[in-house]
Design a protein around this motif. Structure first.
Motif, mmCIF file in Angstrom:
data_model
loop_
_atom_site.group_PDB
_atom_site.id
_atom_site.type_symbol
_atom_site.label_atom_id
_atom_site.label_comp_id
_atom_site.label_asym_id
_atom_site.label_seq_id
_atom_site.Cartn_x
_atom_site.Cartn_y
_atom_site.Cartn_z
ATOM 1 N N GLN A 23 37.214 48.668 27.562
ATOM 2 C CA GLN A 23 35.844 49.109 27.312
ATOM 3 C C GLN A 23 34.921 48.438 28.312
ATOM 4 O O GLN A 23 34.888 47.228 28.428
ATOM 5 N N LEU A 24 34.156 49.247 29.018
ATOM 6 C CA LEU A 24 33.230 48.721 30.006
ATOM 7 C C LEU A 24 32.099 47.978 29.306
ATOM 8 O O LEU A 24 31.503 48.492 28.364
ATOM 9 N N GLN A 25 31.819 46.783 29.773
ATOM 10 C CA GLN A 25 30.685 46.019 29.243
ATOM 11 C C GLN A 25 29.659 45.828 30.348
ATOM 12 O O GLN A 25 30.010 45.566 31.505
ATOM 13 N N LEU A 26 28.398 45.954 29.980
ATOM 14 C CA LEU A 26 27.295 45.840 30.933
ATOM 15 C C LEU A 26 26.369 44.716 30.489
ATOM 16 O O LEU A 26 26.042 44.614 29.295
ATOM 17 N N VAL A 27 25.959 43.909 31.441
ATOM 18 C CA VAL A 27 25.062 42.796 31.134
ATOM 19 C C VAL A 27 23.863 42.852 32.073
ATOM 20 O O VAL A 27 24.033 42.786 33.295
ATOM 21 N N GLU A 28 22.674 42.947 31.483
ATOM 22 C CA GLU A 28 21.441 42.977 32.265
ATOM 23 C C GLU A 28 20.880 41.570 32.411
ATOM 24 O O GLU A 28 21.076 40.714 31.536
ATOM 25 N N SER A 29 20.169 41.360 33.499
ATOM 26 C CA SER A 29 19.454 40.103 33.708
ATOM 27 C C SER A 29 18.276 40.362 34.636
ATOM 28 O O SER A 29 18.172 41.452 35.242
ATOM 29 N N GLY A 30 17.400 39.385 34.740
ATOM 30 C CA GLY A 30 16.284 39.478 35.671
ATOM 31 C C GLY A 30 14.942 39.756 35.033
ATOM 32 O O GLY A 30 13.916 39.773 35.723
ATOM 33 N N GLY A 31 14.927 39.992 33.733
ATOM 34 C CA GLY A 31 13.660 40.229 33.071
ATOM 35 C C GLY A 31 12.819 38.960 32.999
ATOM 36 O O GLY A 31 13.292 37.865 33.311
ATOM 37 N N GLY A 32 11.569 39.126 32.609
ATOM 38 C CA GLY A 32 10.684 37.978 32.488
ATOM 39 C C GLY A 32 9.246 38.405 32.390
ATOM 40 O O GLY A 32 8.945 39.588 32.189
ATOM 41 N N LEU A 34 15.818 43.669 38.404
ATOM 42 C CA LEU A 34 16.789 43.616 37.326
ATOM 43 C C LEU A 34 18.186 43.875 37.883
ATOM 44 O O LEU A 34 18.356 44.665 38.809
ATOM 45 N N SER A 35 19.154 43.210 37.282
ATOM 46 C CA SER A 35 20.557 43.415 37.665
ATOM 47 C C SER A 35 21.339 43.896 36.455
ATOM 48 O O SER A 35 21.050 43.508 35.323
ATOM 49 N N CYS A 36 22.333 44.686 36.723
ATOM 50 C CA CYS A 36 23.257 45.167 35.685
ATOM 51 C C CYS A 36 24.659 44.927 36.217
ATOM 52 O O CYS A 36 25.065 45.569 37.192
ATOM 53 N N VAL A 37 25.363 43.992 35.598
ATOM 54 C CA VAL A 37 26.703 43.627 36.046
ATOM 55 C C VAL A 37 27.734 44.190 35.076
ATOM 56 O O VAL A 37 27.596 44.055 33.860
ATOM 57 N N ALA A 38 28.764 44.797 35.645
ATOM 58 C CA ALA A 38 29.831 45.377 34.832
ATOM 59 C C ALA A 38 30.975 44.381 34.676
ATOM 60 O O ALA A 38 31.228 43.549 35.546
ATOM 61 N N SER A 39 31.696 44.534 33.574
ATOM 62 C CA SER A 39 32.768 43.596 33.245
ATOM 63 C C SER A 39 34.060 43.874 33.986
ATOM 64 O O SER A 39 34.983 43.068 33.927
ATOM 65 N N GLU A 40 34.143 44.989 34.676
ATOM 66 C CA GLU A 40 35.390 45.317 35.339
ATOM 67 C C GLU A 40 35.111 46.032 36.654
ATOM 68 O O GLU A 40 33.984 46.422 36.933
ATOM 69 N N ASP A 41 36.173 46.193 37.447
ATOM 70 C CA ASP A 41 36.001 46.723 38.796
ATOM 71 C C ASP A 41 35.799 48.233 38.848
ATOM 72 O O ASP A 41 35.681 48.782 39.932
ATOM 73 N N SER A 42 35.728 48.875 37.702
ATOM 74 C CA SER A 42 35.643 50.327 37.691
ATOM 75 C C SER A 42 34.216 50.850 37.702
ATOM 76 O O SER A 42 33.985 52.024 37.467
ATOM 77 N N LEU A 43 33.226 49.968 37.975
ATOM 78 C CA LEU A 43 31.842 50.426 37.932
ATOM 79 C C LEU A 43 31.625 51.618 38.853
ATOM 80 O O LEU A 43 30.836 52.503 38.556
ATOM 81 N N GLY A 44 32.340 51.656 39.973
ATOM 82 C CA GLY A 44 32.191 52.753 40.921
ATOM 83 C C GLY A 44 32.588 54.106 40.364
ATOM 84 O O GLY A 44 32.300 55.131 40.980
ATOM 85 N N THR A 45 33.232 54.125 39.221
ATOM 86 C CA THR A 45 33.601 55.380 38.569
ATOM 87 C C THR A 45 32.400 56.033 37.904
ATOM 88 O O THR A 45 32.388 57.245 37.683
ATOM 89 N N TYR A 46 31.392 55.230 37.595
ATOM 90 C CA TYR A 46 30.314 55.684 36.731
ATOM 91 C C TYR A 46 28.981 55.813 37.448
ATOM 92 O O TYR A 46 28.666 55.047 38.366
ATOM 93 N N ALA A 47 28.188 56.762 36.975
ATOM 94 C CA ALA A 47 26.768 56.762 37.282
ATOM 95 C C ALA A 47 26.110 55.676 36.424
ATOM 96 O O ALA A 47 26.555 55.401 35.304
#
Length: 126
Positions: free
Chosen positions: A1-10, A20-33
């Motif tokens: 299951q893909l997990q997404l973590v946002e950061s950079g707010g304030g 803002l950044s959105c980091v994915a938990s796995e290398d398959s981020l390129g599969t998704y919009a």
């Protein structure tokens, strides 16, 4: 299951910038919009922007066109939302989300997106 973590707010003053950044938990981020949504207090969630899986096409809500830029680095499994000329009405919790396509990404407040992060709060003071 893909997990997404946002950061950079304030907290930022009107006219300022945040990224803002959105980091994915796995290398398959390129599969998704990847899309960003936001939800202000007492308001419905709204789509902000979406970028296709390869990054060749990006769409923006009218309210942020010319001020926000969505980009991605698939090698780093990360998408970035650069927000410039911020306004108090940009205050909201910002969420990133993933799906196979950007088409109609904001229909029904993004109910068609497959994966969601937990959000990061952006507060713009006047």
């Amino acid at each position: 299951q893909l997990q997404l973590v946002e950061s950079g707010g304030g907290l930022v003053q009107a006219g300022g910038s945040l990224r803002l950044s959105c980091v994915a938990s796995e290398d398959s981020l390129g599969t998704y919009a990847i899309a960003w949504f936001r939800q202000a207090p007492g308001k419905e969630r709204e789509g902000v922007s979406c970028i296709t899986n390869g990054g060749s096409s990006t769409t923006y809500a009218d309210s942020v066109k010319g001020r926000f830029t969505l980009s991605r680095d698939n090698a780093k499994n990360t998408a970035y939302l650069q927000m410039n000329s911020l306004k108090p009405e940009d205050t909201a919790v910002y969420y990133c989300a993933a799906a196979f396509y950007c088409s109609d990404y904001d229909r029904n407040a993004g109910d068609g997106m497959d994966y969601w992060g937990k959000g990061t709060l952006v507060t713009v003071s006047s």
